[in-house]
Write a protein that holds these residues in place. Structure first.
Motif, PDB file in Angstrom:
ATOM      1  N   UNK A   1     -66.972 -80.562 -60.846  1.00  6.08           N
ATOM      2  CA  UNK A   1     -67.388 -81.833 -61.426  1.00  6.08           C
ATOM      3  C   UNK A   1     -68.901 -82.025 -61.381  1.00  6.08           C
ATOM      4  N   UNK A   2     -69.553 -81.432 -60.414  1.00  5.24           N
ATOM      5  CA  UNK A   2     -71.013 -81.553 -60.343  1.00  5.24           C
ATOM      6  C   UNK A   2     -71.684 -81.041 -61.610  1.00  5.24           C
ATOM      7  N   UNK A   3     -71.088 -80.037 -62.220  1.00  5.94           N
ATOM      8  CA  UNK A   3     -71.660 -79.478 -63.444  1.00  5.94           C
ATOM      9  C   UNK A   3     -71.335 -80.274 -64.695  1.00  5.94           C
ATOM     10  N   UNK A   4     -70.580 -81.378 -64.541  1.00  6.80           N
ATOM     11  CA  UNK A   4     -70.154 -82.162 -65.697  1.00  6.80           C
ATOM     12  C   UNK A   4     -70.718 -83.578 -65.676  1.00  6.80           C
TER      13      UNK A   4
ATOM     14  N   UNK B   1     -76.804 -84.190 -58.917  1.00  2.00           N
ATOM     15  CA  UNK B   1     -75.418 -84.475 -59.252  1.00  2.00           C
ATOM     16  C   UNK B   1     -74.533 -84.825 -58.060  1.00  2.00           C
ATOM     17  N   UNK B   2     -74.769 -84.224 -56.895  1.00  5.51           N
ATOM     18  CA  UNK B   2     -73.914 -84.533 -55.746  1.00  5.51           C
ATOM     19  C   UNK B   2     -74.029 -86.004 -55.369  1.00  5.51           C
ATOM     20  N   UNK B   3     -75.252 -86.496 -55.245  1.00 11.30           N
ATOM     21  CA  UNK B   3     -75.454 -87.907 -54.914  1.00 11.30           C
ATOM     22  C   UNK B   3     -74.905 -88.808 -56.011  1.00 11.30           C
ATOM     23  N   UNK B   4     -75.016 -88.381 -57.260  1.00 11.11           N
ATOM     24  CA  UNK B   4     -74.521 -89.193 -58.368  1.00 11.11           C
ATOM     25  C   UNK B   4     -73.007 -89.287 -58.348  1.00 11.11           C
ATOM     26  N   UNK B   5     -72.328 -88.184 -58.035  1.00 11.44           N
ATOM     27  CA  UNK B   5     -70.869 -88.217 -57.994  1.00 11.44           C
ATOM     28  C   UNK B   5     -70.379 -89.065 -56.825  1.00 11.44           C
ATOM     29  N   UNK B   6     -71.081 -89.024 -55.713  1.00 11.33           N
ATOM     30  CA  UNK B   6     -70.765 -89.926 -54.596  1.00 11.33           C
ATOM     31  C   UNK B   6     -70.955 -91.375 -55.036  1.00 11.33           C
ATOM     32  N   UNK B   7     -72.052 -91.648 -55.716  1.00 13.87           N
ATOM     33  CA  UNK B   7     -72.311 -93.014 -56.192  1.00 13.87           C
ATOM     34  C   UNK B   7     -71.230 -93.479 -57.160  1.00 13.87           C
ATOM     35  N   UNK B   8     -70.748 -92.577 -58.019  1.00 12.29           N
ATOM     36  CA  UNK B   8     -69.672 -92.942 -58.953  1.00 12.29           C
ATOM     37  C   UNK B   8     -68.413 -93.313 -58.197  1.00 12.29           C
ATOM     38  N   UNK B   9     -68.126 -92.584 -57.121  1.00 13.56           N
ATOM     39  CA  UNK B   9     -66.948 -92.914 -56.316  1.00 13.56           C
ATOM     40  C   UNK B   9     -67.078 -94.305 -55.699  1.00 13.56           C
TER      41      UNK B   9
END
Length: 298
Positions: free
Chosen positions: A209-212, A177-185
């Protein structure tokens, strides 16, 4: 430090939880909100959902955005509790709200309609971000007394790229999730500078947000599939306030706000100075004043 509203442009992303009063960017001392009571109702597909209630007077139903939960709206809703009975929805797949077998925006619109039924005649409706999309879709079927839309990201000149959504999904599956949230940004929101992103990653909001990410991906996919434009809402004749921060990005958020103001026959636009997509965090007193003025105007 993150600029106002910069933390996430499609989400009511920052938690307002804390211990004791604090001063907000609009100069007001923010007290701890009064206690809300939890209640349950059932949506059209049989899903058991939760909402949180506080206040007195006519009902105001609140619908939050993606990467957000009901408690992000405590402070704004509490400020309106002397004039309104707040029904703050915990959207499906969050907290105590159950989830359906297959996700679709239509199911979430049904959730809003079911809560409006629970609220009874004369209820007003507020939607933020994705919650604004749900609120307007629901209003087209069951007109509320008044409607507030805070930066719903309807596609106007372009959609969220499907390729970007799939890249974030693949990143989530492969790297977490951390890498995914960075990618979303980087791929979807494109608002934060590298320095702002680094600062955001050190906050409790990032951890939340990582949990969502799973609900985020299904929701942003649904937004990416929406048709271009908002002409289909021209028949919604409810008195509507469209809220826009003057620091919000043009294509994703400002374009829809202006388009809706032109299409909806009884809409007015209020631009919040110095704010972006999360005025409920950066300026809750300002946002509450604007909502109260509109909802109580004769």
């Amino acid at each position: 430090m993150l600029s106002a509203g910069a933390a996430m442009v499609l989400a009511g992303c920052a938690s307002t939880a804390g211990t004791g009063p604090r001063e907000t960017s609009d100069g007001a001392v923010q007290k701890e909100p009064a206690a809300f009571t939890q209640h349950r109702f059932t949506s059209a597909d049989g899903t058991s959902l939760s909402y949180f209630r506080h206040g007195q007077g006519p009902v105001l139903v609140w619908i939050c955005g993606t990467l957000s939960t009901w408690d992000d709206w405590r402070h704004v809703a509490s400020r309106l509790s002397p004039r309104f009975t707040n029904f703050v929805l915990e959207r499906r797949g969050r907290g105590a709200s159950a989830d359906g077998a297959a996700y679709a925006l239509e199911r979430e619109v049904e959730d809003v309609l079911a809560l409006m039924q629970e609220a009874g005649p004369g209820a007003c409706l507020f939607g933020h971000s994705l919650g604004g999309i749900l609120a307007l879709e629901a209003a087209a079927q069951r007109p509320p007394a008044r409607l507030v839309l805070y930066e719903p990201p309807f596609p106007i000149s372009q959609r969220i790229a499907r390729e970007a959504v799939e890249f974030v999904r693949t990143t989530w599956k492969r790297e977490g999730p951390d890498a995914a949230l960075v990618a979303a940004q980087h791929r979807i929101f494109r608002v934060l500078t590298p320095e702002q992103l680094d600062a955001f990653r050190q906050t409790p909001q990032w951890v939340k947000q990582l949990g969502m990410m799973e609900t985020f991906l299904r929701e942003v996919s649904a937004v990416a599939d929406l048709p271009i434009g908002v002409e289909r809402f021209r028949a919604v004749d409810t008195a509507t306030l469209v809220v826009l921060g003057d620091r919000s990005p043009q294509v994703l958020l400002a374009e829809p706000a202006h388009a809706l103001t032109k299409v909806l026959p009884h809409a007015s636009l209020r631009v919040l100075p110095g704010q972006g997509h999360v005025a409920h965090v950066s300026a809750p007193a300002l946002l509450a004043r604007e909502l109260e003025a509109f909802l109580t105007a004769r």
